[in-house]
Design a protein around this motif. Structure first.
Motif, PDB file in Angstrom:
ATOM      1  N   THR B   7       0.924  -1.355   0.092  1.00  0.00           N
ATOM      2  CA  THR B   7      -0.019  -0.041   0.021  1.00  0.00           C
ATOM      3  C   THR B   7       1.006   1.151   0.024  1.00  0.00           C
ATOM      4  O   THR B   7       1.571   1.241   0.987  1.00  0.00           O
ATOM      5  N   ILE B   8       0.734   2.036  -0.968  1.00  0.00           N
ATOM      6  CA  ILE B   8       1.745   3.064  -1.021  1.00  0.00           C
ATOM      7  C   ILE B   8       0.559   4.266  -0.709  1.00  0.00           C
ATOM      8  O   ILE B   8      -0.276   4.656  -1.318  1.00  0.00           O
ATOM      9  N   ASP B   9       1.062   4.897   0.360  1.00  0.00           N
ATOM     10  CA  ASP B   9       0.277   6.276   0.878  1.00  0.00           C
ATOM     11  C   ASP B   9       0.153   7.296  -0.088  1.00  0.00           C
ATOM     12  O   ASP B   9       1.507   7.515  -0.850  1.00  0.00           O
ATOM     13  N   GLU B  10      -0.649   7.936  -0.426  1.00  0.00           N
ATOM     14  CA  GLU B  10      -0.570   9.176  -1.423  1.00  0.00           C
ATOM     15  C   GLU B  10       0.098  10.024  -0.620  1.00  0.00           C
ATOM     16  O   GLU B  10      -0.298  10.281   0.713  1.00  0.00           O
ATOM     17  N   PRO B  11       1.132  11.008  -1.071  1.00  0.00           N
ATOM     18  CA  PRO B  11       1.497  12.049  -0.169  1.00  0.00           C
ATOM     19  C   PRO B  11       0.460  13.063   0.031  1.00  0.00           C
ATOM     20  O   PRO B  11      -0.317  13.424  -0.729  1.00  0.00           O
ATOM     21  N   ARG B  12       0.458  13.247   1.353  1.00  0.00           N
ATOM     22  CA  ARG B  12      -0.578  14.164   1.920  1.00  0.00           C
ATOM     23  C   ARG B  12       0.114  15.720   1.987  1.00  0.00           C
ATOM     24  O   ARG B  12       1.087  15.737   2.592  1.00  0.00           O
ATOM     25  N   ILE B  13      -0.448  16.754   1.779  1.00  0.00           N
ATOM     26  CA  ILE B  13      -0.021  18.025   1.750  1.00  0.00           C
ATOM     27  C   ILE B  13      -0.660  18.261   3.215  1.00  0.00           C
ATOM     28  O   ILE B  13      -2.019  18.759   3.564  1.00  0.00           O
ATOM     29  N   ARG B  14       0.107  18.590   4.215  1.00  0.00           N
ATOM     30  CA  ARG B  14      -0.306  19.017   5.555  1.00  0.00           C
ATOM     31  C   ARG B  14      -0.705  20.661   5.431  1.00  0.00           C
ATOM     32  O   ARG B  14      -0.054  21.340   4.928  1.00  0.00           O
ATOM     33  N   PRO B  15      -1.684  20.959   6.093  1.00  0.00           N
ATOM     34  CA  PRO B  15      -2.261  22.168   6.336  1.00  0.00           C
ATOM     35  C   PRO B  15      -1.291  23.280   6.672  1.00  0.00           C
ATOM     36  O   PRO B  15      -1.036  24.301   6.320  1.00  0.00           O
ATOM     37  N   GLU B  16      -0.314  22.984   7.531  1.00  0.00           N
ATOM     38  CA  GLU B  16       0.566  23.818   8.015  1.00  0.00           C
ATOM     39  C   GLU B  16       1.448  24.172   7.157  1.00  0.00           C
ATOM     40  O   GLU B  16       2.304  25.216   6.878  1.00  0.00           O
ATOM     41  N   TRP B  17       1.903  23.276   6.114  1.00  0.00           N
ATOM     42  CA  TRP B  17       2.969  23.635   4.922  1.00  0.00           C
ATOM     43  C   TRP B  17       2.193  24.715   3.987  1.00  0.00           C
ATOM     44  O   TRP B  17       2.774  25.414   3.455  1.00  0.00           O
ATOM     45  N   LEU B  18       1.000  24.329   3.586  1.00  0.00           N
ATOM     46  CA  LEU B  18       0.100  25.264   2.900  1.00  0.00           C
ATOM     47  C   LEU B  18       0.184  26.808   3.367  1.00  0.00           C
ATOM     48  O   LEU B  18       0.486  27.557   2.761  1.00  0.00           O
ATOM     49  N   LEU B  25       4.796  33.303   0.431  1.00  0.00           N
ATOM     50  CA  LEU B  25       4.646  33.862  -0.973  1.00  0.00           C
ATOM     51  C   LEU B  25       3.975  35.236  -0.722  1.00  0.00           C
ATOM     52  O   LEU B  25       4.467  36.342  -1.328  1.00  0.00           O
ATOM     53  N   LEU B  26       3.231  35.639   0.158  1.00  0.00           N
ATOM     54  CA  LEU B  26       2.643  36.812   0.414  1.00  0.00           C
ATOM     55  C   LEU B  26       3.869  38.044   0.873  1.00  0.00           C
ATOM     56  O   LEU B  26       3.843  38.992   0.292  1.00  0.00           O
ATOM     57  N   GLY B  27       4.781  37.529   1.912  1.00  0.00           N
ATOM     58  CA  GLY B  27       5.924  38.346   2.290  1.00  0.00           C
ATOM     59  C   GLY B  27       6.844  38.613   0.991  1.00  0.00           C
ATOM     60  O   GLY B  27       7.025  39.832   0.850  1.00  0.00           O
ATOM     61  N   ALA B  28       6.929  37.675   0.148  1.00  0.00           N
ATOM     62  CA  ALA B  28       7.803  37.950  -1.183  1.00  0.00           C
ATOM     63  C   ALA B  28       7.041  39.150  -2.074  1.00  0.00           C
ATOM     64  O   ALA B  28       7.687  40.081  -2.477  1.00  0.00           O
ATOM     65  N   ILE B  29       5.584  38.835  -1.987  1.00  0.00           N
ATOM     66  CA  ILE B  29       5.132  40.021  -2.976  1.00  0.00           C
ATOM     67  C   ILE B  29       5.104  41.210  -2.250  1.00  0.00           C
ATOM     68  O   ILE B  29       5.325  42.309  -2.849  1.00  0.00           O
ATOM     69  N   ILE B  30       4.906  41.276  -1.021  1.00  0.00           N
ATOM     70  CA  ILE B  30       4.794  42.544  -0.325  1.00  0.00           C
ATOM     71  C   ILE B  30       6.317  43.222  -0.489  1.00  0.00           C
ATOM     72  O   ILE B  30       6.425  44.535  -0.695  1.00  0.00           O
TER      73      ILE B  30
END
Lengths: 176, 230
Positions: B7-18, B25-30
């Motif tokens: 069983t290969i777990d699909e990689p999950r994007i954790r909310p804290e990474w998002l 990204l917002l900081g870079a744009i600012i």
């Protein structure tokens, strides 16, 4: 006993020498006319050709208007501003030091060895959007002010050379 | 043989990474936006002319013998040629005897004209006395091609006249200074094989310091005129 011819020669020589001396004195007076004027303002003259000359310089230096040969409070404030900027004692009187300072600003329009007709010295100040200028004429017998249209007000006529050392506002006339 | 089930777990994007990525990204744009806004408010980088004659390029004075050096801050010159001068005085004299004028305007707070309206009671007395009301500072250069003479020498109690040697060109220059406690007009006049010249500046007194050029700067300007021949 001197002969008639000797007397004539002596007389002619004397007359020639007198003419040369007179010419030299006239030339010296002409050069000095600007720097040894009467004081202008509450300390001296309040009308006439010297007032026109001072106001003409002040019109270029400070934007004073009009040039009418009649001293007033605006002329005095303009003089004080001119004096303060040039390091002179600020008294509102166009005295000898102030005259000399004004004279030093006047630059010959023509070659120094050439006798221009009409206005031959100019004072120019750079100003926002252009420049402010005053013209003068060094005639054989006197300096004169040449006031531009827009600045002159009666009895001063524009584009005429007004004698500097006359009590009244009159056009320059040498030999008169 | 038993089946092996992997069983290969699909990689999950954790909310804290998002969340962290969005903040980055917002900081870079600012940062980019702020940098662009600040940059837009700045002046174009000043271009220092390599030679002061560039200031009169394209004018009627471009072929005139003239200063090759002016103070670095000078960015502008106004040339007036005999035809302009003649028109200003009603064409009363032959143009071939008239000088050519170059006016260099000086930048800086002390050199800016401070008049607000004409002189009068609206100008407070104390400010007038302090030198707060003054014209723009400029350096005036006038050339009379073909002339070999200087103007009449000035005199007066507050006038000093001396002759100075110009180091680079070897010319003698007459320095006339109206010295009013360190302030006042300064005139330099000299001749060479091409004509005669006048250089005029005023050391002005303002509430915050001096306006106009220094005597040393005027002498250096005069000395640079002959550099044309080098």
């Amino acid at each position: 006993m001197p002969t008639t011819r000797t007397w004539l020669q002596a007389g002619g020589g004397t007359v020639a020498a007198a003419l040369i001396v007179a010419a030299v004195v006239q030339a010296m007076n002409s050069s000095a006319t600007w720097v040894s004027n009467d004081p202008v303002g509450e300390c001296g003259k309040t009308s006439g050709g010297e007032v026109v000359a001072a106001q003409n310089v002040l019109s270029a230096a400070t934007g004073l208007k009009p040039v009418d040969g009649s001293w007033d409070s605006e002329s005095e404030v303009a003089t004080k501003a001119f004096q303060a900027y040039n390091g002179l004692p600020v008294n509102g009187c166009v005295d000898t030091s102030t005259w000399v300072t004004m004279r030093a600003l006047a630059i010959s329009v023509c070659d120094p060895e050439y006798s221009c007709q009409g206005p031959d010295h100019r004072i120019r100040y750079a100003a926002p959007g252009g420049s402010r200028e005053a013209y003068f004429a060094e005639n054989d017998c006197d300096w004169g002010s040449y006031v531009q249209p827009g600045l002159a007000r009666s009895p001063v006529a524009s584009n005429k050379v007004i004698a500097l050392s006359r009590d009244a506002v009159t056009e320059i006339e040498c030999g008169g | 043989m038993a089946d092996v089930v992997t069983t290969i777990d699909e990689p999950r994007i954790r909310p804290e990474w998002l969340l962290g990525g969005a903040v980055t990204l917002l900081g870079a744009i600012i940062i980019i936006v702020v940098t662009l806004v600040i940059g837009a408010g700045e002046d174009e980088p000043a271009v220092v002319p390599a030679d002061a004659t560039e200031l009169t390029a394209g004018t009627c004075a471009e072929d005139l013998r003239q200063p090759h050096w002016v103070p670095d801050a000078v960015r502008r010159a106004v040339a007036e040629c005999p035809a302009d001068i003649s028109a200003g005085i009603g064409r009363t004299t032959a143009e071939d005897h008239l000088g050519t004028w170059i006016t260099y305007t000086l930048p800086g707070a002390d050199n800016v004209e401070t008049f607000r309206g004409g002189p009068g009671l609206a100008w407070p007395e104390e400010e007038v006395r302090s030198g707060a009301y003054h014209p723009a500072s400029a350096i005036t250069f006038v050339a009379y091609p073909g002339s070999a003479e200087l103007s009449d020498e000035l005199s007066g109690d507050n006038v000093t006249v001396e002759t100075q040697d110009l180091k680079e060109s070897g010319q003698d220059v007459r320095v006339t200074r109206v010295d009013n406690n360190g302030f006042g007009p300064v005139r330099l006049e000299w001749t060479d094989d091409a004509g005669s010249y006048v250089l005029l500046g005023t050391i002005g007194r303002t509430p915050t310091g001096n306006a106009g050029p220094t005597v040393a700067e005027l002498i250096r300007i005069a000395d640079s005129v002959a550099a044309e021949d080098e």
